[in-house]
Design an enzyme around this catalytic site. Structure first.
Site, short mmCIF file in Angstrom:
data_model
loop_
_atom_site.label_atom_id
_atom_site.label_comp_id
_atom_site.label_asym_id
_atom_site.label_seq_id
_atom_site.Cartn_x
_atom_site.Cartn_y
_atom_site.Cartn_z
N GLU A 127 -0.70 10.82 0.96
CA GLU A 127 -0.56 9.99 -0.39
C GLU A 127 -0.49 8.45 -0.03
OE1 GLU A 127 3.44 10.73 -1.90
OE2 GLU A 127 2.83 12.68 -2.83
N LYS A 174 0.46 4.94 0.62
CA LYS A 174 1.81 4.44 1.10
C LYS A 174 1.89 2.91 0.21
CE LYS A 174 5.26 3.54 4.59
NZ LYS A 174 5.71 2.26 4.05
N LYS A 222 4.72 8.72 8.39
CA LYS A 222 4.01 7.62 7.75
C LYS A 222 2.97 7.09 8.82
CE LYS A 222 8.30 5.04 9.17
NZ LYS A 222 9.42 4.05 8.60
P1 ATP Z 1 12.25 3.34 7.11
O1 ATP Z 1 11.75 2.33 8.13
O2 ATP Z 1 13.63 3.36 7.09
O3 ATP Z 1 11.61 4.52 7.06
P2 ATP Z 1 11.18 1.57 5.44
O4 ATP Z 1 11.48 1.20 3.90
O5 ATP Z 1 10.91 0.61 6.42
O6 ATP Z 1 12.29 2.54 5.82
P3 ATP Z 1 8.57 2.25 5.47
O7 ATP Z 1 8.42 2.25 6.85
O8 ATP Z 1 8.24 1.44 4.81
O9 ATP Z 1 10.05 2.48 5.42
O10 ATP Z 1 8.33 3.88 4.53
C1 ATP Z 1 8.91 4.45 3.79
C2 ATP Z 1 8.90 3.75 2.66
O11 ATP Z 1 7.58 3.83 1.92
C3 ATP Z 1 9.55 4.55 1.39
O12 ATP Z 1 10.95 4.31 1.58
C4 ATP Z 1 8.99 4.18 0.17
O13 ATP Z 1 9.72 2.81 -0.21
C5 ATP Z 1 7.59 3.48 0.41
N1 ATP Z 1 6.41 4.54 0.02
C6 ATP Z 1 5.38 4.10 -0.71
N2 ATP Z 1 4.56 5.08 -1.08
C7 ATP Z 1 5.29 6.26 -0.88
C8 ATP Z 1 4.91 7.60 -1.02
N3 ATP Z 1 3.78 7.95 -1.68
N4 ATP Z 1 5.93 8.45 -0.58
C9 ATP Z 1 7.08 8.20 -0.01
N5 ATP Z 1 7.32 6.85 -0.05
C10 ATP Z 1 6.26 5.98 -0.32
#
Ligand code: ATP
Length: 648
Positions: free
Chosen positions: A292, A294, A480
């Site tokens: 998906e 991000k 991710k």
């Molecule tokens: P962490 O580092 O704790 O994972 P973060 O907010 O820094 O938190 P990210 O590394 O940015 O996390 O990746 C996860 C975040 O990506 C999710 O919390 C969500 O806000 C965002 N996101 C965007 N698109 C999606 C998607 N398709 N599915 C899940 N999360 C998504």
């Protein structure tokens, strides 16, 4: 394993059935817990205490648990302690008749305001006998202190703290002050409290029958009970609801009484970082997965309650309905009439509508970067003043029309999402997805996502038992893939600013560099990880100076484990920054993740500031375990001679 013989342990402070729990009983339990570092022993001590509370003062159980985890209510109600140091110092000074300067000096020497309060009280002559504090009274007062606002609120807070301190005896001042600070620091992690609670309820329910059980079957019951309580709490993270249900029906009744409920935000499922696309394929081993986009916005958990009320919660369960009145207004337009209640997991991203530009050419609608979103005000937002529009991208459906969906496979949850919600131009869409199968396909989709303004991809297990929604877990079933970071550590870090270094040359009016830390929830300490002075524009430095100057404190907090770092000033741990690093190395100076890889801590090489993360609290910064994992994955990769890279 729980010792049957000690099930009726009286503890050091006894009280009668039907009476309120003396605060001294709680303080003495805290002291016992602090005296050991063994997790099992900690759980045992707290379990014993909670068994006594359940037997004698069940009505106090909720307050006792809140005091153990240093909270006053569920997260989403947004009430917290964390009283600033200068206010506490004034209260201690006034209550003990000592000078502020002396208290500050003691604090510098002892590093713990709780201890300073304890010693200040000890040396104070007592004129009259004070009445002993009870848990409900302390809890109520703490709540009042947290709530007070407006005119003269500082003075009123000091007055209330003084009164409480005046009634304290023995070890109580130490824990009272630490509770007010918001850091108990006795080595009691919230998960140990949850485990102790579950065990205490099981033991209390068994009553005298406990002696008829074999050690094995008792252990099994305790383990099963703990699993149920943990699972239920992750779906419904509210002690206000879980504890009364436990007292009423025990662990057995919990599953029927407590389920995911619209209005009570659950902790979101999180993802693990990946450093190469090939890692994705290794992880999913031929099982179906989905990629998906991000989106680079803010996580939004949207709830529709059966009474028609809508609420939007952030990743840390903060109610964001005030910040996003436009979202609250938009969302009903994407819901089909079949929907009466739901919990939707989504990302809110800044969005620019299609418009004709100055040259008369139609520019298509597009995603805007996170920075645009973070320009929006967080409070007192009026719909008519909003300049930056948000569009919601739904990626998961967790609850629909009275039914939790967490245990369904993602493919089914997604199908329900698409069946019951409709895309609305400029307002709502499903997260764009593609079920890729090869490195090439993923790579092409990754590039496309970045071109359209996303951070990269989220890759998720699509079907089978590993594709359920796992609240509050950083799961291997969600990966991710951040394009920018593929060549480095796979991910950025979110770190807390706890210290500053005065600038040199052009930077003399601002801080020129900063001391960053991660948060270790087990020890409730901030562990330092690097000094950072790169990635800032002059404008950034000025903004940071303004914010951080207000947070300057007189010295290092007792719960800052700084190692050999020597910043010029320290700050309250409030500000979180996203930071990029070239790599991680073992360090003789910093303390992050110490003891996890080696006795030494880990530090960042060439750290670079990316952005402020005001959607994360300091306690939600990158954990020592995540830092350990990043360090180890880098060691594995370099020993395989792979390096980092591999991104499309
Ligand atoms: P962490 O580092 O704790 O994972 P973060 O907010 O820094 O938190 P990210 O590394 O940015 O996390 O990746 C996860 C975040 O990506 C999710 O919390 C969500 O806000 C965002 N996101 C965007 N698109 C999606 C998607 N398709 N599915 C899940 N999360 C998504």
């Amino acid at each position: 394993i729980f010792q049957k013989t000690s099930a009726v342990n009286e503890g050091k402070v006894a009280w009668k059935e039907g009476e309120a729990v003396p605060y001294s009983a709680l303080a003495s339990t805290f002291a016992d817990i602090q005296a050991t570092t063994k997790r099992l022993e900690i759980t045992e001590i707290l379990t014993q205490f909670l068994v006594r509370v359940i037997k004698r003062s069940p009505d106090n159980l909720l307050q006792v648990v809140y005091l153990c985890i240093n909270r006053l209510c569920p997260d989403y109600e947004g009430l917290e302690l964390g009283i600033g140091e200068s206010l506490l110092i004034k209260a201690i000074a006034q209550s003990t008749g000592r000078e502020v300067a002396r208290i500050k000096k003691d604090l510098e020497a002892q590093g713990d305001l709780g201890l300073v309060a304890l010693n200040s009280k000890k040396n104070q002559p007592t004129m009259f006998k004070v009445s002993s504090l009870k848990v409900p009274q302390v809890f109520k007062q703490l709540k009042e202190i947290a709530v007070v606002s407006g005119n003269k609120s500082q003075d009123r807070k000091i007055g209330m703290i003084k009164k409480l301190l005046a009634s304290c005896q023995g070890e109580e001042p130490k824990f009272l002050i630490r509770s007010l600070e918001g850091k108990l620091r006795i080595g009691l992690a919230e998960r140990s409290v949850l485990v102790s609670l579950a065990r205490a309820v099981v033991i209390s329910k068994l009553g005298k029958n406990i002696s008829k059980l074999s050690q094995e079957s008792l252990a099994k019951q305790l383990e099963d009970g703990t699993e149920v309580v943990k699972a239920v709490y992750s779906e419904l993270p509210s002690y206000d609801l879980v504890i009364p249900a436990l007292l009423k029906g025990g662990v057995e009744g919990l599953r029927t009484e407590c389920k995911l409920t619209p209005g009570v935000p659950l902790k979101p499922m999180l993802a693990k970082p990946t450093k190469a696309i090939s890692e994705v394929l290794d992880r999913f081993e031929g099982k179906p997965f989905t990629c998906e986009y991000k989106y680079d916005g803010e996580r939004a958990q949207v709830h529709l309650l059966p009474d028609g009320k809508l609420a939007v919660f952030s990743r840390n369960s903060e109610n964001m309905s005030v910040k996003y009145p436009d979202l609250v207004e938009q969302i009903p337009r994407c819901i089909k009439p079949s929907v009466k209640s739901f919990v939707l997991d989504a990302e809110a991203a800044a969005w620019k509508k299609a418009e004709v530009n100055v040259e008369g050419v139609m520019e298509p609608a597009k995603l805007l970067p996170f920075q645009e979103l973070s320009r929006r005000k967080r409070k007192d937002v009026k719909a008519e003043d909003i300049k930056i529009k948000v569009k919601l991208f739904g990626f998961d459906l967790l609850y629909l029309n009275g039914q939790p969906l967490l245990s369904l496979p993602l493919a089914e949850r997604r199908a329900l999402l698409q069946e019951h919600f409709t895309p609305v131009e400029d307002e709502f869409d499903y997260a764009r997805s593609e079920d890729c199968e090869s490195v090439e396909e993923i790579s092409v989709f990754l590039d496309k996502s970045v071109k359209e303004g996303c951070e990269g991809l989220m890759v998720k297990m699509l079907s089978g038992p590993d594709s359920t929604y796992e609240p509050s877990r950083r799961s291997m079933n969600w990966l991710k893939l951040k394009k920018d970071y593929l060549a480095g550590t796979g991910d950025s870090l979110d770190l807390v600013v706890i210290g500053g270094y005065y600038g040199k040359g052009k930077r003399t009016n601002v801080y020129g560099a900063f001391l960053l830390a991660c948060y270790d929830a087990d020890s409730e300490t901030y562990q330092t990880i690097c000094k950072i002075g790169t990635g800032f524009t002059e404008q950034d430095l000025e903004t940071h100076y303004k914010t951080l100057k207000e947070l300057e404190i007189s010295g290092k907090k007792g719960y800052y484990d700084v190692g050999e770092a020597k910043p010029d000033v320290y700050f309250e741990a409030k500000v979180v920054w996203e930071v990029l690093t070239a790599d991680l190395s073992l360090s003789p100076v910093y303390t992050a993740a110490k003891g996890l890889v080696e006795q030494r801590g880990i530090s960042l090489r060439f750290p670079r500031f990316i952005r402020i993360r005001d959607d994360k609290t300091s306690e939600e910064s990158t954990s020592p375990e995540q830092i350990e994992a990043m360090y180890r994955s880098q060691v594995v990769n370099s020993s395989k001679g792979k390096g980092g890279g591999g991104g499309g």
